[in-house]
Scaffold this motif. Structure first.
Motif, mmCIF file in Angstrom:
data_model
loop_
_atom_site.group_PDB
_atom_site.id
_atom_site.type_symbol
_atom_site.label_atom_id
_atom_site.label_comp_id
_atom_site.label_asym_id
_atom_site.label_seq_id
_atom_site.Cartn_x
_atom_site.Cartn_y
_atom_site.Cartn_z
ATOM 1 N N ASP A 211 4.091 -51.195 18.776
ATOM 2 C CA ASP A 211 5.760 -50.877 18.802
ATOM 3 C C ASP A 211 6.062 -51.674 18.280
ATOM 4 O O ASP A 211 6.785 -52.036 16.956
ATOM 5 C CB ASP A 211 5.566 -50.136 19.876
ATOM 6 C CG ASP A 211 7.013 -49.395 20.172
ATOM 7 O OD1 ASP A 211 7.417 -49.452 18.456
ATOM 8 O OD2 ASP A 211 7.931 -49.084 21.205
ATOM 9 N N HIS A 215 8.340 -52.630 14.303
ATOM 10 C CA HIS A 215 9.693 -53.471 14.120
ATOM 11 C C HIS A 215 9.252 -54.471 13.628
ATOM 12 O O HIS A 215 11.244 -54.885 13.311
ATOM 13 C CB HIS A 215 10.284 -53.627 15.636
ATOM 14 C CG HIS A 215 10.147 -52.135 17.038
ATOM 15 N ND1 HIS A 215 10.360 -52.918 18.373
ATOM 16 C CD2 HIS A 215 10.098 -51.376 16.735
ATOM 17 C CE1 HIS A 215 9.711 -51.579 18.605
ATOM 18 N NE2 HIS A 215 10.153 -50.762 18.312
ATOM 19 N N HIS A 281 8.263 -45.682 11.514
ATOM 20 C CA HIS A 281 9.112 -45.055 12.728
ATOM 21 C C HIS A 281 9.527 -43.272 12.630
ATOM 22 O O HIS A 281 9.570 -43.047 14.011
ATOM 23 C CB HIS A 281 10.389 -45.870 12.842
ATOM 24 C CG HIS A 281 10.125 -47.054 13.917
ATOM 25 N ND1 HIS A 281 9.775 -48.413 13.735
ATOM 26 C CD2 HIS A 281 10.449 -46.950 15.392
ATOM 27 C CE1 HIS A 281 9.271 -48.910 14.843
ATOM 28 N NE2 HIS A 281 9.717 -47.735 15.912
ATOM 29 N N HIS A 295 4.863 -42.565 21.772
ATOM 30 C CA HIS A 295 5.535 -43.242 20.628
ATOM 31 C C HIS A 295 4.320 -44.624 19.660
ATOM 32 O O HIS A 295 4.271 -44.623 18.336
ATOM 33 C CB HIS A 295 6.456 -44.421 21.016
ATOM 34 C CG HIS A 295 7.112 -45.090 19.763
ATOM 35 N ND1 HIS A 295 7.841 -44.339 18.945
ATOM 36 C CD2 HIS A 295 7.687 -46.278 19.471
ATOM 37 C CE1 HIS A 295 8.316 -45.366 17.892
ATOM 38 N NE2 HIS A 295 8.625 -45.929 18.766
HETATM 39 FE FE LIG Z 1 9.798 -48.222 18.151
#
Ligand SMILES: [Fe+2]
Length: 405
Positions: A211, A215, A281, A295
């Motif tokens: 994750d 980003h 995303h 996620h």
């Molecule tokens: Fe994320």
């Protein structure tokens, strides 16, 4: 006008909007066991009483105890609210706000993962508007006159970047996850304490790591004007994950690697604040929500197909990132440098134990998935607008785990 043209026309709008939102610029305190400094941070900032907010799991692990000891040592009054759930509801957040207002605290200490950190943003905003119902605050934006109560964020995972992001994701009155941007968010300090992440199961470590990486990576590729300093933080986020996440597979208690992953996650949060995210995303949110995939795992499925698909339009940015991460040289051909970065990404996913492809994705769901991806992506700043046909091709690639020609 077709919906595709409309999406194409408004593609840069989220970038303009997010630029206008004031971002917190907290003091970062880092190091193994650094949460012991929270009491002194409060005393130095002139705070007299604090509400420590956390969830039941973190509370049961006793991670709050060192913070409470430090508050006592520094003469700071405190109360504890440990009821935050993984899917924070309006009722729980309202209880937290009541605790903050009832105790008359002048700061919030947010100890936990993304759910706790995001709940605290709403609690800190709601405490400034005690007569407003929380359910009425949850809209696209919460505007706080002045600033929210100060927040000292102590993330217990290294991934979401929620310790710094201006958006809070909580359940609305209909029980649906919604994202609210808090205008006036006042995170004064971020405490990156690797002691909190060191006992995390491998799956949590790699999901959070993916994750954070996504980003930084999507921040680097975003079609948005930003400062060189912020771009540098996004590149550093990616480099730190490449260097440190594999170390944690072989040596989970490597303190330096843990600390570096916490910093990567923080830089990733900065990337979301300044550059937003993109189609990785939009695909991951959609596939994750539709098939109940965590996620970070959904991100891992989508990363290579989506970034590869955007290669030609992001060639310069990918090549620069490849050089920064040490996978290519400045003198290398740009396409070759970009390919090396993508190859390194594939290697990292393999090292972390991710499998390619996803049997859960079904072609009969494509229509729904495409519309969800389109709806989600209009909140971001992707390098290009994908047509429905391109989205379906990418869904094929994510489903099969291989390139579709
Ligand atoms: Fe994320």
């Amino acid at each position: 006008m077709s919906l595709y043209l409309l999406r194409k026309m408004i593609r840069k709008l989220p970038g303009f909007v997010i630029k206008a939102v004031p971002k917190p610029e907290p003091v970062v305190v880092d190091g193994f066991g650094s949460r012991e400094k929270v009491g002194k941070i409060c005393a130095d900032a002139g705070y007299k009483s604090a509400l420590l907010v956390t969830d039941k799991t973190v509370y049961s692990l006793g991670y709050h105890e060192k913070i409470l000891d430090s508050l006592e040592a520094n003469g700071i009054k405190y109360a504890v609210f440990s009821n935050i759930a993984s899917e924070p509801t309006i009722d729980i957040i309202s209880e937290g706000r009541s605790a903050a207002v009832g105790c008359g605290v002048d700061c919030i200490i947010a100890l936990g993962g993304g759910s706790v950190l995001d709940s605290c943003k709403i609690i800190a905003a709601g405490a400034k508007m005690p007569r407003r119902k929380i359910k009425n605050l949850l809209d696209k934006f919460i505007y706080v006159r002045g600033k929210t109560l100060p927040i000292i964020a102590v993330p217990s995972t290294a991934g979401t970047g929620a310790e710094i992001t201006v958006a809070a994701v909580v359940n609305n009155a209909n029980g649906i996850k919604c994202s609210t941007v808090v205008i006036g968010l006042n995170v004064t300090h971020v405490v990156l304490d690797s002691e909190l992440t060191i006992g995390a199961p491998e799956s949590v470590t790699v999901y959070c790591g993916m994750d954070a990486l996504s980003h930084g990576l999507e921040g680097c590729l975003a079609d948005i004007k930003t400062t060189e300093e912020d771009l540098q933080k996004s590149r550093e986020c990616v480099r730190l994950v490449f260097r440190n996440l594999p170390r944690l597979i072989t040596t989970p208690d490597d303190i330096d690697a843990r600390q570096n992953m916490s910093l990567a996650a923080y830089y990733g949060g900065n990337a979301i604040n300044k550059q937003l995210v993109g189609y990785v995303h939009a695909f991951a949110h959609t596939i994750g929500a539709f098939y109940h995939i965590p996620h970070g795992k959904a991100i891992a499925l989508c990363l290579v197909p989506v970034v590869s698909f955007q290669k030609s339009i992001c060639m310069d940015k990918l090549a620069k990132l490849a050089v920064y991460c040490g996978f290519a040289r400045e003198s290398d051909d740009k396409a070759a440098a970009a390919d090396r970065l993508l190859a390194a990404l594939e290697q990292l996913l393999e090292t972390c134990g991710f499998e390619k492809g996803c049997d859960l994705i079904d072609r009969k769901d494509y229509k729904k998935l495409v519309s969800m991806i389109n709806a989600d992506s209009i909140n971001y700043s992707p390098p290009k607008t994908l047509s429905n046909k391109e989205i379906m091709r990418l869904l094929d690639e994510i489903r099969k785990g291989e390139k579709v020609l």
